[in-house]
Enzyme design. Sequence first.
Site, PDB file in Angstrom:
ATOM      1  N   ASP A  41      51.332  14.531  59.571  1.00  0.00           N
ATOM      2  CA  ASP A  41      51.883  14.251  60.902  1.00  0.00           C
ATOM      3  C   ASP A  41      52.443  15.515  61.565  1.00  0.00           C
ATOM      4  O   ASP A  41      52.389  15.653  62.785  1.00  0.00           O
ATOM      5  CB  ASP A  41      52.990  13.195  60.764  1.00  0.00           C
ATOM      6  CG  ASP A  41      53.566  12.757  62.103  1.00  0.00           C
ATOM      7  OD1 ASP A  41      52.765  12.360  62.970  1.00  0.00           O
ATOM      8  OD2 ASP A  41      54.798  12.816  62.291  1.00  0.00           O
ATOM      9  N   ARG A  43      42.290  -2.056  78.935  1.00  0.00           N
ATOM     10  CA  ARG A  43      41.650  -3.364  78.825  1.00  0.00           C
ATOM     11  C   ARG A  43      42.326  -4.450  79.659  1.00  0.00           C
ATOM     12  O   ARG A  43      41.686  -5.390  80.120  1.00  0.00           O
ATOM     13  CB  ARG A  43      41.643  -3.782  77.358  1.00  0.00           C
ATOM     14  CG  ARG A  43      40.233  -3.833  76.879  1.00  0.00           C
ATOM     15  CD  ARG A  43      39.871  -4.680  75.760  1.00  0.00           C
ATOM     16  NE  ARG A  43      40.900  -5.215  74.927  1.00  0.00           N
ATOM     17  CZ  ARG A  43      40.862  -5.159  73.598  1.00  0.00           C
ATOM     18  NH1 ARG A  43      39.882  -4.533  73.009  1.00  0.00           N
ATOM     19  NH2 ARG A  43      41.778  -5.732  72.870  1.00  0.00           N
ATOM     20  N   HIS A  65      51.556  20.843  64.018  1.00  0.00           N
ATOM     21  CA  HIS A  65      52.620  21.538  64.752  1.00  0.00           C
ATOM     22  C   HIS A  65      53.157  22.763  64.002  1.00  0.00           C
ATOM     23  O   HIS A  65      53.258  23.848  64.558  1.00  0.00           O
ATOM     24  CB  HIS A  65      53.782  20.594  65.044  1.00  0.00           C
ATOM     25  CG  HIS A  65      53.390  19.331  65.762  1.00  0.00           C
ATOM     26  ND1 HIS A  65      52.406  19.311  66.715  1.00  0.00           N
ATOM     27  CD2 HIS A  65      53.861  18.065  65.688  1.00  0.00           C
ATOM     28  CE1 HIS A  65      52.286  18.074  67.183  1.00  0.00           C
ATOM     29  NE2 HIS A  65      53.157  17.298  66.572  1.00  0.00           N
ATOM     30  N   LYS A  75      62.336  13.674  58.793  1.00  0.00           N
ATOM     31  CA  LYS A  75      62.921  12.641  59.654  1.00  0.00           C
ATOM     32  C   LYS A  75      64.318  12.302  59.133  1.00  0.00           C
ATOM     33  O   LYS A  75      64.593  12.454  57.939  1.00  0.00           O
ATOM     34  CB  LYS A  75      62.075  11.367  59.600  1.00  0.00           C
ATOM     35  CG  LYS A  75      60.612  11.571  59.941  1.00  0.00           C
ATOM     36  CD  LYS A  75      60.375  11.449  61.406  1.00  0.00           C
ATOM     37  CE  LYS A  75      58.907  11.576  61.743  1.00  0.00           C
ATOM     38  NZ  LYS A  75      58.684  12.055  63.097  1.00  0.00           N
ATOM     39  N   HIS A 132      50.987  19.206  71.212  1.00  0.00           N
ATOM     40  CA  HIS A 132      51.973  19.392  72.278  1.00  0.00           C
ATOM     41  C   HIS A 132      52.975  20.500  71.961  1.00  0.00           C
ATOM     42  O   HIS A 132      53.645  21.005  72.840  1.00  0.00           O
ATOM     43  CB  HIS A 132      52.657  18.070  72.648  1.00  0.00           C
ATOM     44  CG  HIS A 132      53.716  17.618  71.694  1.00  0.00           C
ATOM     45  ND1 HIS A 132      53.434  16.972  70.516  1.00  0.00           N
ATOM     46  CD2 HIS A 132      55.064  17.709  71.746  1.00  0.00           C
ATOM     47  CE1 HIS A 132      54.566  16.694  69.893  1.00  0.00           C
ATOM     48  NE2 HIS A 132      55.574  17.127  70.613  1.00  0.00           N
ATOM     49  N   GLU A 135      64.305  16.454  62.516  1.00  0.00           N
ATOM     50  CA  GLU A 135      64.475  15.358  63.474  1.00  0.00           C
ATOM     51  C   GLU A 135      65.554  14.406  62.966  1.00  0.00           C
ATOM     52  O   GLU A 135      65.732  14.259  61.758  1.00  0.00           O
ATOM     53  CB  GLU A 135      63.166  14.582  63.625  1.00  0.00           C
ATOM     54  CG  GLU A 135      62.034  15.412  64.182  1.00  0.00           C
ATOM     55  CD  GLU A 135      60.790  14.558  64.425  1.00  0.00           C
ATOM     56  OE1 GLU A 135      60.606  14.125  65.562  1.00  0.00           O
ATOM     57  OE2 GLU A 135      60.042  14.312  63.464  1.00  0.00           O
TER      58      GLU A 135
HETATM   59  C1  BG6 Z   1      54.592  13.991  66.926  1.00  0.00           C
HETATM   60  C2  BG6 Z   1      54.759  13.331  65.600  1.00  0.00           C
HETATM   61  O1  BG6 Z   1      53.361  14.648  66.983  1.00  0.00           O
HETATM   62  O2  BG6 Z   1      55.645  14.930  67.128  1.00  0.00           O
HETATM   63  C3  BG6 Z   1      56.118  12.641  65.512  1.00  0.00           C
HETATM   64  O3  BG6 Z   1      53.735  12.363  65.408  1.00  0.00           O
HETATM   65  C4  BG6 Z   1      57.223  13.612  65.848  1.00  0.00           C
HETATM   66  O4  BG6 Z   1      56.324  12.073  64.234  1.00  0.00           O
HETATM   67  C5  BG6 Z   1      56.935  14.351  67.145  1.00  0.00           C
HETATM   68  O5  BG6 Z   1      58.427  12.876  65.954  1.00  0.00           O
HETATM   69  C6  BG6 Z   1      57.943  15.465  67.380  1.00  0.00           C
HETATM   70  O6  BG6 Z   1      57.777  16.006  68.656  1.00  0.00           O
HETATM   71  P1  BG6 Z   1      58.997  16.652  69.437  1.00  0.00           P
HETATM   72  O7  BG6 Z   1      58.382  17.209  70.668  1.00  0.00           O
HETATM   73  O8  BG6 Z   1      59.989  15.556  69.695  1.00  0.00           O
HETATM   74  O9  BG6 Z   1      59.587  17.696  68.538  1.00  0.00           O
END
Ligand code: BG6
Length: 481
Positions: free
Chosen positions: A235, A51, A240, A328, A178, A216
Amino acid sequence: MVSRVIPVEPFDLVIFGGTGDLARRKILPGLYRRFLSGQMPPEARIIGAARTDQDDAAFRNFVGAAIKEFVPKNRCDPKAIDRFLAQISYITVDVRGDKGWNTLAKMIRSDVVQAFYFSVGPGLFGDIATRLNDYKIATPLSRIVVEKPFGRDLTSAKELNAVLAASFEEQQIYRIDHYLGKETVQNLMAVRFANVLFEPLWNAQYIDHVQITVAETVGVGGRGGYYDKSGAMRDMVQNHLMQLLCLTAMEPPAQFEPDAMRDEKLKVIRALDPVDASDIVRGQYGGDPSYLDDCENPASLTESYIALKVDISNWRWKGTPFYLRTGKRLKGRMSEIVVHFKETPHSIFDDDAGRHANILSIRLQPDEGIDLRVTIKEPGPGGMRLVDVPLDMTFADALGPEAKDVPDAYERLIMDVIRGNQTLFMRGDEVEAAWAWTDPIIERWQARRDKPKTYEAGSSGPEDALMLLHKDHRRWREIKA
Ligand code: BG6
């Protein structure tokens, strides 16, 4: 090790949300790294769309700064950056209005691959998809890339699938998780399906249990607003960890090919049992700032940690639990899949020789690698004593220093979009099945207003998570600082 780079066809890649955080941290630096590897042909173009009113030069400054911030210094060659930036332009687009769309239609070439990356909130997916069609920008060669969160439950995921399906075929839709782009995750496929060694043992007869950990050290500071409505289950687990579980548990597909892979993953998700409330531990980190400070909601019941025991009801896995945990602000950053094999059925050695089971660990991060623990005789005199030693395949040691420079997950996935390879992307039915399993679990704790246990920041998570395995006479792997 000699790395092979397969060039891709010329393309037009439009990044909606081109000035956003994901574009800045992952997508644009990732594209630059692919450019450096010779994978981006000179005719390829990247178009940032957002935008903000700005010209090409201002956007190029933004991209240049992102590269300097997120790409290691030794790869930031100013001349290469300039050449990369020359392939980038910018367009101001109002995704909910008309501004910019006619101009975009004129910019996009119809005879090259067109990829549209929706790096925006899911609330805008429908607006963009519809306009790409209304303004006759999309062609059968077009692909769209959508980010997580793909819905927040089954109903919203179905709505999103329907919105996208109104404008694009499933073969054109690339749903990103990812984790599937991570190098070691793909290696899991190679270990399982390119060796004869493991597959005959890969079942409940020989495997005692599997542990999947994504720990993490970071908290949710800065994205507390989003996270508090989501929590670790939505999340991380629904997407994942679920993908990691599927790749570990699935049957060998007939080919490493998109639908063959996704059919097998889907069968795993559909075979997951509902999870007992007593097999789930939820936690919130304490400390200063605590989770409650970070999400600015003192009454929050959202979990920043979850551990759960998952059973798969099929012939291969019945009786072999999968323990999943993620959180986390834990002691260390560590992601791994660990397969604990059963002990030998009978030991021919004295009891005091000791007894060890084989363990195969697949480390996603840090130090990508695979390690298999095998039992041998402890060297030296003094009778037969057994020790377990690692057969360590840290990729950087085994394949040379180049293996340390593994591509970021996003780089690999974006190039797969351009190549038209959906193998590492989620299909619509897969996402829906994952929500169908997740929804009742979340609904139950919401109905009971269950309060997560507080755990110390920098610890391994709540004490109760230890009990989850202790009651089955098992132990979690240590989370290393
Ligand atoms: C994301 C989550 O999809 O993946 C985050 O929303 C998380 O909360 C992240 O921290 C972790 O990804 P990676 O690649 O750092 O392990």
